[in-house]
Design a protein around this motif. Structure first.
Motif, PDB file in Angstrom:
ATOM      1  N   ALA A 201       0.838  -1.200   0.000  1.00  0.00           N
ATOM      2  CA  ALA A 201       0.000   0.000   0.000  1.00  0.00           C
ATOM      3  C   ALA A 201       0.868   1.242   0.000  1.00  0.00           C
ATOM      4  N   VAL A 202       0.301   2.322  -0.533  1.00  0.00           N
ATOM      5  CA  VAL A 202       0.922   3.630  -0.403  1.00  0.00           C
ATOM      6  C   VAL A 202      -0.112   4.572   0.204  1.00  0.00           C
ATOM      7  N   VAL A 203       0.338   5.407   1.120  1.00  0.00           N
ATOM      8  CA  VAL A 203      -0.485   6.457   1.712  1.00  0.00           C
ATOM      9  C   VAL A 203       0.095   7.776   1.213  1.00  0.00           C
ATOM     10  N   VAL A 204      -0.638   8.456   0.330  1.00  0.00           N
ATOM     11  CA  VAL A 204      -0.173   9.707  -0.271  1.00  0.00           C
ATOM     12  C   VAL A 204      -1.015  10.838   0.294  1.00  0.00           C
ATOM     13  N   ASN A 205      -0.362  11.787   0.951  1.00  0.00           N
ATOM     14  CA  ASN A 205      -1.115  12.807   1.671  1.00  0.00           C
ATOM     15  C   ASN A 205      -0.423  14.156   1.588  1.00  0.00           C
ATOM     16  N   ASP A 209      -2.190  18.371   5.393  1.00  0.00           N
ATOM     17  CA  ASP A 209      -3.543  17.806   5.435  1.00  0.00           C
ATOM     18  C   ASP A 209      -3.705  16.876   6.628  1.00  0.00           C
ATOM     19  N   ASP A 210      -4.515  17.329   7.598  1.00  0.00           N
ATOM     20  CA  ASP A 210      -4.895  16.446   8.702  1.00  0.00           C
ATOM     21  C   ASP A 210      -6.414  16.360   8.819  1.00  0.00           C
ATOM     22  N   ASP A 211      -7.116  16.648   7.728  1.00  0.00           N
ATOM     23  CA  ASP A 211      -8.579  16.661   7.761  1.00  0.00           C
ATOM     24  C   ASP A 211      -9.155  15.323   8.192  1.00  0.00           C
ATOM     25  N   GLU A 229       4.518  12.046   1.363  1.00  0.00           N
ATOM     26  CA  GLU A 229       3.920  13.363   1.562  1.00  0.00           C
ATOM     27  C   GLU A 229       4.173  14.226   0.335  1.00  0.00           C
ATOM     28  N   VAL A 230       3.131  14.946  -0.076  1.00  0.00           N
ATOM     29  CA  VAL A 230       3.204  15.844  -1.225  1.00  0.00           C
ATOM     30  C   VAL A 230       2.808  17.241  -0.754  1.00  0.00           C
ATOM     31  N   PRO A 231       3.101  18.271  -1.523  1.00  0.00           N
ATOM     32  CA  PRO A 231       2.750  19.625  -1.085  1.00  0.00           C
ATOM     33  C   PRO A 231       1.240  19.814  -0.974  1.00  0.00           C
ATOM     34  N   GLY A 232       0.839  20.675  -0.022  1.00  0.00           N
ATOM     35  CA  GLY A 232      -0.549  21.102   0.027  1.00  0.00           C
ATOM     36  C   GLY A 232      -1.350  20.575   1.195  1.00  0.00           C
ATOM     37  N   ASN A 233      -2.584  21.059   1.254  1.00  0.00           N
ATOM     38  CA  ASN A 233      -3.554  20.615   2.254  1.00  0.00           C
ATOM     39  C   ASN A 233      -4.604  19.740   1.562  1.00  0.00           C
ATOM     40  N   HIS A 234      -5.713  19.468   2.256  1.00  0.00           N
ATOM     41  CA  HIS A 234      -6.684  18.519   1.711  1.00  0.00           C
ATOM     42  C   HIS A 234      -7.274  19.001   0.387  1.00  0.00           C
ATOM     43  N   ALA A 237      -3.717  19.608  -2.303  1.00  0.00           N
ATOM     44  CA  ALA A 237      -2.789  18.533  -2.662  1.00  0.00           C
ATOM     45  C   ALA A 237      -3.251  17.788  -3.908  1.00  0.00           C
ATOM     46  N   VAL A 238      -4.562  17.647  -4.051  1.00  0.00           N
ATOM     47  CA  VAL A 238      -5.094  16.888  -5.177  1.00  0.00           C
ATOM     48  C   VAL A 238      -4.883  17.614  -6.505  1.00  0.00           C
ATOM     49  N   THR A 239      -4.527  18.893  -6.458  1.00  0.00           N
ATOM     50  CA  THR A 239      -4.266  19.644  -7.685  1.00  0.00           C
ATOM     51  C   THR A 239      -2.796  19.600  -8.086  1.00  0.00           C
ATOM     52  N   ARG A 240      -1.953  19.008  -7.251  1.00  0.00           N
ATOM     53  CA  ARG A 240      -0.511  19.039  -7.483  1.00  0.00           C
ATOM     54  C   ARG A 240      -0.035  17.826  -8.270  1.00  0.00           C
ATOM     55  N   PRO A 241       0.843  18.025  -9.241  1.00  0.00           N
ATOM     56  CA  PRO A 241       1.313  16.878 -10.037  1.00  0.00           C
ATOM     57  C   PRO A 241       2.043  15.834  -9.206  1.00  0.00           C
TER      58      PRO A 241
END
Length: 253
Positions: A201-205, A209-211, A229-234, A237-241
């Motif tokens: 599994a991978v957890v990508v967050n 983001d701690d929502d 971990e990737v840049p951004g909040n909830h 982050a989903v907009t980041r490549p």
């Protein structure tokens, strides 16, 4: 040449509700489920995540959840029984005849993934994104947060998390009545059950983001998981490549 996203396709789920999905790419199937208030086009296609994954040799299958996107948006309460979203996911896998596939999602899509695993799904690998341990084992806080948003539309303080979520709802053309019904489908997954998900599994967050609680705690609870971990909040982050690249790298590994 870049892969082309299919036209929207439809099937009837376990209770006859009409469900939509789209695909991109050829190769090993991976089912990716979007988040609450969103849809497949917004979550996976718009920011290039699906294309990045398809380029690694995958057939990316992206359903619209019940009450979202091009799937049906019934207003009747009986269209939203507990675990309806997981049952829709099982119905899609049966419709497509998938036996060897990967499975994952963002936010509510990750919660739906956990419920599918808890109710018999057998993917080879799993992706939890935009999700922490609390968001799986205790859905009540997020359910209350969203119920407050949907029952007080137009009343939220400008710039507040609730106001931001309502603004996002407007951009996706969400149906508040149907989305309130979706909340009734939420089911907690016991921590011991989460700990039984033995697949790689991978957890990508998003790093901010701690929502849905701690992504690190989720990665620690899963027996065979890596945290990325990737840049951004909830919301961002989903907009980041980086998010799509992290999922693609994991699946191609």
């Amino acid at each position: 040449m870049p892969a082309t996203v299919s036209e929207t396709r439809f099937f009837d789920s376990f209770d006859g509700v009409r469900m939509a999905w789209r695909e991109i790419g050829d190769g090993r199937p991976v089912v990716l489920i979007h988040g609450y208030f969103s849809d497949a086009a917004t979550n996976w296609i718009r920011y290039g995540h699906a294309e990045a994954i398809a380029r690694e040799g995958f057939r990316v299958i992206m359903p619209d959840l019940r009450g979202h996107g091009d799937s049906a948006r019934p207003h009747e309460a009986d269209a939203y029984p507990p675990d309806a979203l997981a049952r829709d996911g099982h119905a899609l896998i049966a419709e497509l005849g998938l036996s060897d596939y990967d499975l994952g999602g963002y936010s509510l899509g990750a919660r739906t993934t956990s419920r599918m695993l808890a109710t018999g799904a057998t993917p080879r690998r799993i992706v939890f994104s935009g999700m922490g341990l609390e968001g799986l084992i205790d859905t009540g806080r997020r359910a209350g947060h969203f119920r407050n948003i949907l029952t007080k539309l137009g009343q939220h303080e400008r710039g507040s998390p609730a106001w931001m979520a309502e603004a996002f709802l407007k951009t996706t053309g969400g149906d508040p009545v149907a989305l309130l019904g979706v909340i009734d489908t939420f089911v907690d997954t016991p921590e011991a059950t989460v700990a039984s998900f033995v697949q790689p599994a991978v957890v990508v967050n998003g790093v901010e983001d701690d929502d849905n609680g701690s992504a690190a705690a989720l990665a620690q609870t899963l027996p065979n998981a890596t945290l990325v971990e990737v840049p951004g909040n909830h919301m961002s982050a989903v907009t980041r490549p980086e998010l799509g690249r992290a999922i693609a790298t994991f699946l191609a590994g």
